[in-house]
Design a protein around this motif. Structure first.
Motif, short mmCIF file in Angstrom:
data_model
loop_
_atom_site.label_atom_id
_atom_site.label_comp_id
_atom_site.label_asym_id
_atom_site.label_seq_id
_atom_site.Cartn_x
_atom_site.Cartn_y
_atom_site.Cartn_z
N TYR A 131 74.79 23.70 114.84
CA TYR A 131 73.68 23.09 114.34
C TYR A 131 73.66 21.67 114.95
CZ TYR A 131 69.34 22.77 111.85
OH TYR A 131 68.12 22.55 111.35
N GLY A 132 72.55 21.05 115.75
CA GLY A 132 72.30 19.81 115.98
C GLY A 132 72.98 19.55 117.40
N GLU A 133 73.52 20.36 118.05
CA GLU A 133 74.16 20.10 119.09
C GLU A 133 73.19 20.57 120.46
OE1 GLU A 133 76.95 18.46 120.17
OE2 GLU A 133 77.87 18.49 118.16
N VAL A 134 72.13 19.74 120.47
CA VAL A 134 71.01 20.02 121.32
C VAL A 134 71.62 20.04 122.86
CG1 VAL A 134 68.71 19.28 122.29
CG2 VAL A 134 69.21 19.26 119.90
N ASP A 135 72.24 18.89 123.14
CA ASP A 135 72.68 18.66 124.54
C ASP A 135 73.54 19.85 124.96
OD1 ASP A 135 71.42 16.34 124.89
OD2 ASP A 135 73.28 15.04 124.41
N MET A 136 74.64 20.50 123.98
CA MET A 136 75.40 21.65 124.34
C MET A 136 74.45 22.83 124.64
SD MET A 136 78.02 23.64 121.96
CE MET A 136 78.96 21.89 121.90
N LEU A 137 73.34 22.74 123.66
CA LEU A 137 72.60 23.90 123.91
C LEU A 137 71.67 23.98 125.28
CD1 LEU A 137 70.89 26.65 123.09
CD2 LEU A 137 69.37 25.12 121.87
N THR A 178 69.89 33.80 109.23
CA THR A 178 70.26 32.67 107.97
C THR A 178 71.54 31.97 108.55
OG1 THR A 178 71.78 34.35 106.99
CG2 THR A 178 69.27 33.98 106.20
N ALA A 179 71.89 31.99 109.86
CA ALA A 179 73.22 31.41 110.19
C ALA A 179 72.99 29.81 110.17
CB ALA A 179 73.63 31.80 111.46
N TRP A 180 71.58 29.58 110.21
CA TRP A 180 71.43 28.01 110.38
C TRP A 180 72.01 27.24 109.06
CZ3 TRP A 180 68.78 26.10 106.46
CH2 TRP A 180 67.87 26.66 105.63
N LYS A 181 72.00 28.04 107.97
CA LYS A 181 72.36 27.22 106.67
C LYS A 181 73.94 26.93 106.59
CE LYS A 181 72.53 31.35 103.95
NZ LYS A 181 73.88 31.43 103.41
N LYS A 182 74.53 27.68 107.50
CA LYS A 182 76.07 27.52 107.63
C LYS A 182 76.42 26.55 108.93
CE LYS A 182 77.01 32.13 106.29
NZ LYS A 182 77.72 33.34 106.22
N GLY A 183 75.43 26.11 109.57
CA GLY A 183 75.54 24.96 110.57
C GLY A 183 75.65 25.41 111.83
N VAL A 184 75.13 26.71 112.31
CA VAL A 184 75.18 27.44 113.61
C VAL A 184 73.87 27.93 113.96
CG1 VAL A 184 76.29 29.34 114.77
CG2 VAL A 184 77.43 28.18 112.97
N HIS A 185 73.42 27.89 115.13
CA HIS A 185 72.68 28.66 115.75
C HIS A 185 73.04 29.79 116.30
CE1 HIS A 185 69.52 25.84 115.09
NE2 HIS A 185 70.02 24.69 115.59
N MET A 186 72.56 31.19 116.19
CA MET A 186 73.22 32.35 116.55
C MET A 186 72.00 32.96 117.58
SD MET A 186 75.34 34.03 113.35
CE MET A 186 76.13 35.23 114.69
N PHE A 187 72.17 33.00 118.48
CA PHE A 187 71.12 33.38 119.56
C PHE A 187 71.76 34.85 120.13
CE2 PHE A 187 70.98 28.91 120.00
CZ PHE A 187 69.62 28.64 119.69
#
Length: 347
Positions: free
Chosen positions: A316-322, A269-278
């Motif tokens: 979240y949203g930082e696709v280039d960084m990912l 559920t980290a996405w709702k806080k604005g983070v992708h946790m892998f």
């Protein structure tokens, strides 16, 4: 602001759009004209929304039920003009409605009245609503009972039109719910009202709780953070599954079965806080996330690369960084052209 998935009522409620219609300036004109050029298929929606905004500034007017009933009767008078019981009223529309309308043909007048009636229905019945998010967008939705739904990207939530009788919603995509307990009076006293989420073939019934639902790619996944819920699949004759805090179940639409999973609820559920946790996430699952949340088509050249694992926290949203982190940590060669991404092993 992303307007691609807006509907008429969304535009009518948007401050920038209303300012453009009611008191335009050079900056607003430039923005909306440019946006329309980029989204020509939205021209019809924009035209209807402009008309509704022009008809009335509903934020400054308190509409009563009597106003609504009067307007509804006037709409019926025009739409059903062949009714013998209202011939006079149809030949001579009321001055109240006529004052809003420029000299138009009958078809145009009917169109405006229909839109006006639709607008009144929507403004007086907020429970009749569908919410959507664009790629890369997270949106909070407050439901009529005070419950909260946080929609992940590329998702839609439809709210029941009979909310007062039965609290239920339909989800496509992903959402996190915080459900309020509601008591209602019954013959035997007070009882708690159930809240139901329909996600594909799965029905999730709760009283008051916090949980995450993912409904994509013929699979529904439910992660319970707090409270208790029951799950029912397509085969309704089977007993419902009762989930406890920390449980996670996945339902396969192909096999019509539930499978319990070991999942860290905070990471899911980290996405709702604005983070992708892998956390040792496979490249295959990351490629699916890029498709579901950001509309990107990912082609992994060598299937053996799909099982390479990646761990990191990415905003979240930082696709280039990912993509940069994937490239360096997994020794990949990642090439992107617009919405298409190709992943190869680094030579």
């Amino acid at each position: 602001m992303s307007y691609e998935h807006y509907r008429v009522n969304d535009f009518v409620s948007d401050a920038s759009f209303r300012a453009w219609v009611l008191s335009p300036n050079e900056e607003l004109e430039a923005f909306w004209e440019s946006w329309l050029l980029q989204h020509p298929l939205m021209a019809g929606t924009i035209q209807e929304a402009r008309l509704l905004v022009s008809l009335t500034d509903y934020k400054k007017v308190q509409h009563t039920k009597e106003d609504f009933d009067t307007t509804r009767q006037q709409i019926k008078a025009v739409l059903f003009s062949k009714s013998t019981s209202s011939k006079e009223s149809k030949r001579q529309p009321s001055k109240k409605i006529r004052s809003y309308l420029p000299p138009l043909g009958i078809a145009a007048a009917i169109s405006i009245l229909s839109l006006f009636g639709f607008y009144f229905f929507s403004s007086l019945s907020p429970e009749v609503q569908e919410y959507q998010t664009a790629f890369g967008e997270i949106r909070e939705v407050e439901l009529p009972d005070g419950s909260l739904a946080i929609l992940n990207a590329n998702s839609s939530l439809k709210v029941s039109s009979q909310w007062q009788k039965k609290r239920e919603v339909w989800l496509v995509g992903e959402a996190f719910f915080e459900v309020e307990k509601i008591r209602k009076k019954s013959h035997s006293g007070f009882t708690y009202s159930k809240f139901t989420v329909h996600a594909g073939e799965v029905d999730i019934e709760v009283l008051g709780t916090r949980f995450n639902v993912l409904n994509r790619s013929e699979q529904t996944e439910v992660v319970l953070q707090e409270g208790a819920v029951s799950l029912k699949g397509k085969e309704k004759h089977k007993s419902a599954i009762t989930m406890q805090e920390g449980d996670a179940f996945a339902y396969s639409s192909c096999r019509h079965t539930f499978q319990k999973k070991q999942i860290d609820t905070e990471k899911v559920t980290a996405w709702k806080k604005g983070v992708h946790m892998f956390d040792a996430s496979s490249l295959r699952s990351i490629a699916q996330l890029l498709k579901d949340n950001y509309g990107l088509n990912v082609n992994i050249e060598d299937k053996r690369l799909e099982e390479r694992r990646f761990s990191a926290e990415v905003p979240y949203g930082e696709v280039d960084m990912l993509l940069s982190l994937l490239e360096e940590s997994l020794l990949l060669d990642i090439r992107q052209e617009k919405d298409n991404i190709q992943i190869l092993e680094r030579k």
